[in-house]
Design a protein around this motif. Structure first.
Motif, PDB file in Angstrom:
ATOM      1  N   HIS A 121       4.224   7.076   2.796  1.00  9.75           N
ATOM      2  CA  HIS A 121       4.402   5.779   3.442  1.00  9.75           C
ATOM      3  C   HIS A 121       4.245   4.641   2.445  1.00  9.75           C
ATOM      4  O   HIS A 121       3.429   4.718   1.530  1.00  9.75           O
ATOM      5  CB  HIS A 121       3.377   5.597   4.575  1.00  9.75           C
ATOM      6  CG  HIS A 121       3.512   6.618   5.664  1.00  9.75           C
ATOM      7  ND1 HIS A 121       4.393   6.458   6.714  1.00  9.75           N
ATOM      8  CD2 HIS A 121       2.914   7.820   5.834  1.00  9.75           C
ATOM      9  CE1 HIS A 121       4.314   7.519   7.497  1.00  9.75           C
ATOM     10  NE2 HIS A 121       3.436   8.364   6.990  1.00  9.75           N
ATOM     11  N   ILE A 122       5.038   3.586   2.651  1.00 11.99           N
ATOM     12  CA  ILE A 122       4.908   2.349   1.880  1.00 11.99           C
ATOM     13  C   ILE A 122       4.706   1.221   2.886  1.00 11.99           C
ATOM     14  O   ILE A 122       5.573   0.967   3.730  1.00 11.99           O
ATOM     15  CB  ILE A 122       6.150   2.088   1.009  1.00 11.99           C
ATOM     16  CG1 ILE A 122       6.328   3.229  -0.006  1.00 11.99           C
ATOM     17  CG2 ILE A 122       6.032   0.750   0.275  1.00 11.99           C
ATOM     18  CD1 ILE A 122       7.683   3.248  -0.679  1.00 11.99           C
ATOM     19  N   ILE A 123       3.550   0.578   2.806  1.00 12.73           N
ATOM     20  CA  ILE A 123       3.213  -0.510   3.718  1.00 12.73           C
ATOM     21  C   ILE A 123       3.370  -1.820   2.949  1.00 12.73           C
ATOM     22  O   ILE A 123       2.675  -2.043   1.958  1.00 12.73           O
ATOM     23  CB  ILE A 123       1.762  -0.397   4.234  1.00 12.73           C
ATOM     24  CG1 ILE A 123       1.393   1.045   4.585  1.00 12.73           C
ATOM     25  CG2 ILE A 123       1.525  -1.359   5.395  1.00 12.73           C
ATOM     26  CD1 ILE A 123       2.157   1.652   5.709  1.00 12.73           C
TER      27      ILE A 123
ATOM     28  N   LYS B 193       0.965   5.371   0.229  1.00 16.42           N
ATOM     29  CA  LYS B 193       0.141   6.478   0.710  1.00 16.42           C
ATOM     30  C   LYS B 193       0.910   7.798   0.587  1.00 16.42           C
ATOM     31  O   LYS B 193       1.990   7.950   1.164  1.00 16.42           O
ATOM     32  CB  LYS B 193      -0.241   6.255   2.180  1.00 16.42           C
ATOM     33  CG  LYS B 193      -1.100   5.020   2.437  1.00 16.42           C
ATOM     34  CD  LYS B 193      -1.413   4.898   3.922  1.00 16.42           C
ATOM     35  CE  LYS B 193      -2.325   3.720   4.212  1.00 16.42           C
ATOM     36  NZ  LYS B 193      -2.617   3.580   5.657  1.00 16.42           N
TER      37      LYS B 193
ATOM     38  N   GLU C 297       0.854  -1.190   0.000  1.00 17.80           N
ATOM     39  CA  GLU C 297       0.000   0.000   0.000  1.00 17.80           C
ATOM     40  C   GLU C 297       0.889   1.239   0.000  1.00 17.80           C
ATOM     41  O   GLU C 297       1.831   1.327   0.794  1.00 17.80           O
ATOM     42  CB  GLU C 297      -0.916  -0.005   1.223  1.00 17.80           C
ATOM     43  CG  GLU C 297      -2.016   1.026   1.155  1.00 17.80           C
ATOM     44  CD  GLU C 297      -3.041   0.856   2.270  1.00 17.80           C
ATOM     45  OE1 GLU C 297      -4.042   1.587   2.243  1.00 17.80           O
ATOM     46  OE2 GLU C 297      -2.821   0.012   3.164  1.00 17.80           O
TER      47      GLU C 297
ATOM     48  N   ASN D 275      -0.945   7.522  -4.532  1.00 16.37           N
ATOM     49  CA  ASN D 275      -1.679   6.614  -3.650  1.00 16.37           C
ATOM     50  C   ASN D 275      -2.147   5.423  -4.484  1.00 16.37           C
ATOM     51  O   ASN D 275      -2.838   5.604  -5.490  1.00 16.37           O
ATOM     52  CB  ASN D 275      -2.902   7.309  -3.037  1.00 16.37           C
ATOM     53  CG  ASN D 275      -2.529   8.392  -2.055  1.00 16.37           C
ATOM     54  OD1 ASN D 275      -2.295   8.135  -0.883  1.00 16.37           O
ATOM     55  ND2 ASN D 275      -2.443   9.641  -2.538  1.00 16.37           N
TER      56      ASN D 275
ATOM     57  N   THR E 223       8.825   2.512   5.516  1.00 15.45           N
ATOM     58  CA  THR E 223       9.437   3.843   5.571  1.00 15.45           C
ATOM     59  C   THR E 223       9.692   4.287   7.008  1.00 15.45           C
ATOM     60  O   THR E 223      10.289   5.337   7.237  1.00 15.45           O
ATOM     61  CB  THR E 223       8.548   4.882   4.856  1.00 15.45           C
ATOM     62  OG1 THR E 223       7.211   4.794   5.365  1.00 15.45           O
ATOM     63  CG2 THR E 223       8.510   4.633   3.358  1.00 15.45           C
ATOM     64  N   ALA E 224       9.247   3.501   7.977  1.00 16.26           N
ATOM     65  CA  ALA E 224       9.495   3.834   9.384  1.00 16.26           C
ATOM     66  C   ALA E 224      10.980   3.699   9.699  1.00 16.26           C
ATOM     67  O   ALA E 224      11.686   2.877   9.118  1.00 16.26           O
ATOM     68  CB  ALA E 224       8.674   2.924  10.296  1.00 16.26           C
TER      69      ALA E 224
ATOM     70  N   ASP F 101       5.132  -0.792   7.829  1.00 14.03           N
ATOM     71  CA  ASP F 101       5.501   0.479   7.204  1.00 14.03           C
ATOM     72  C   ASP F 101       7.020   0.486   7.018  1.00 14.03           C
ATOM     73  O   ASP F 101       7.776   0.717   7.961  1.00 14.03           O
ATOM     74  CB  ASP F 101       5.069   1.659   8.076  1.00 14.03           C
ATOM     75  CG  ASP F 101       5.332   3.008   7.407  1.00 14.03           C
ATOM     76  OD1 ASP F 101       6.040   3.034   6.381  1.00 14.03           O
ATOM     77  OD2 ASP F 101       4.816   4.023   7.905  1.00 14.03           O
TER      78      ASP F 101
ATOM     79  N   SER G  90      -2.575   0.710  -4.220  1.00 14.14           N
ATOM     80  CA  SER G  90      -2.318  -0.525  -3.483  1.00 14.14           C
ATOM     81  C   SER G  90      -2.178  -1.673  -4.470  1.00 14.14           C
ATOM     82  O   SER G  90      -2.687  -1.620  -5.589  1.00 14.14           O
ATOM     83  CB  SER G  90      -3.430  -0.810  -2.470  1.00 14.14           C
ATOM     84  OG  SER G  90      -4.671  -0.956  -3.123  1.00 14.14           O
TER      85      SER G  90
END
Length: 243
Positions: A60-62, A8, A6, A24, A69-70, A67, A26
Motif C-alpha cells: 500500500h501507498i498512502i 507499507k 507512507e 516500509n 493503491t485502492a 490509499d 514514510s
C-alpha cells in the motif's frame, strides 16, 4: 511531523524478477529523502511506484491520508499533487518553453492563460531562464532543459517532488546549475524524494538518506551517520567505491 507519504509492505515484480521486496517507509512534509545505491537496486522503480507510474504487485501507498493503491482512487487527481522530474526532460519539442510550462496548468488545473503565463515567467526568472521563454527546447542546453522541467513541475503546485536521477544525463559542468535549483527548493521546505548518484548533494541537502540494494531499504539514516558511521557492511563497500 506531518506524514505525507507512507509505504507499507511494498512489493514489485516484473515476471519472476522481484524488484522491490517488502519496503516500509514514510515521508514527512518538508523531508528531503535521497535514495542511493547500485544500479538495479530498485531506486527508480520505487520512485515510480509513488505516483503509480509502476503499479505495485502488492502493498500500500498512502498519500495525504488516501490509499492510492485502492481500486477506486482517481490516480490522475492524485498525480496533480505529485511532481515528477525525469532524467531526460520530456519537453515537447514543438512547443516554446512558455507553452511547455503552461499546457498542463491550463488543461488540468483550468488556470487562465494569463495567470499561467505570468506564473511561468516568474518561475523562469527565478531559475535564470526568463530570456528563453519564447525559444524551443532544441535551443537549450541539457542543464537549461532540466531547469525548465523542474519549474514546469512547480507550475502544478505539487505537494511532493520526485526526481529520478535528474543530473545523470547532463554534462558535468551543467550538473551544478540543476542542483542549485533543487537546493533552493529544499530551503523552501519542498518535500522531495531524489534518486541520485550525487553524494555531495545528498550529504548537503537531504535530511534522510536511504541505501537500496536488492529491492530493499538496506540502511537509512541522517546524512552525518550515513556517511561517517554506516552500520552496514554492504553500504561501507558501496561508499568505498563512490566516495
Amino acid at each position: 511531523m506531518d506524514k505525507l507519504l507512507e509505504v507499507k509492505n511494498l512489493k514489485k515484480s516484473f515476471g519472476d524478477h522481484l524488484v522491490l521486496n517488502d519496503i516500509n517507509t514514510s515521508i514527512n512534509k518538508s523531508d528531503v529523502l535521497c535514495l542511493v545505491g547500485p544500479s538495479g537496486g530498485g531506486k527508480s522503480t520505487f520512485l515510480r511506484t509513488l505516483n503509480l507510474l509502476e503499479t505495485p504487485t502488492s502493498g500500500h501507498i498512502i498519500f495525504d491520508g488516501i490509499d492510492i493503491t485502492a481500486k477506486n482512487v482517481n490516480i490522475d487527481e492524485v498525480r496533480k499533487k505529485i511532481g515528477m522530474v525525469f532524467q531526460h526532460f520530456n519537453l515537447f519539442p514543438h512547443l516554446t518553453i512558455t507553452q511547455n510550462m503552461t499546457l498542463a496548468p491550463i488543461k488540468i488545473l483550468k488556470m487562465s492563460e494569463t495567470d499561467a503565463i505570468n506564473k511561468a515567467h516568474k518561475l523562469l526568472d527565478r531559475v535564470g531562464l526568463i530570456d528563453k521563454k519564447d525559444t524551443y527546447p532544441n535551443m537549450l542546453s541539457g542543464g537549461q532543459k532540466q531547469r525548465v522541467a523542474i519549474v514546469r513541475s512547480l507550475m502544478m503546485n505539487p505537494e511532493v517532488m520526485l526526481f529520478d536521477e535528474p543530473t545523470s544525463a547532463l554534462d558535468p559542468e551543467m550538473v551544478g546549475e540543476v542542483l542549485d535549483v533543487m537546493k533552493e527548493l529544499a530551503r523552501e521546505k519542498m518535500t522531495m524524494v531524489v534518486v541520485t548518484h550525487e553524494m555531495g548533494f545528498a550529504r548537503e541537502v537531504a535530511n534522510r538518506i536511504a541505501f537500496l540494494d536488492g529491492g530493499q531499504f538496506v540502511y537509512e539514516n541522517s546524512p552525518d551517520n550515513f556517511f561517517k558511521n554506516p552500520d552496514n557492511e554492504r553500504l561501507k563497500t558501496f561508499l568505498g567505491k563512490v566516495l
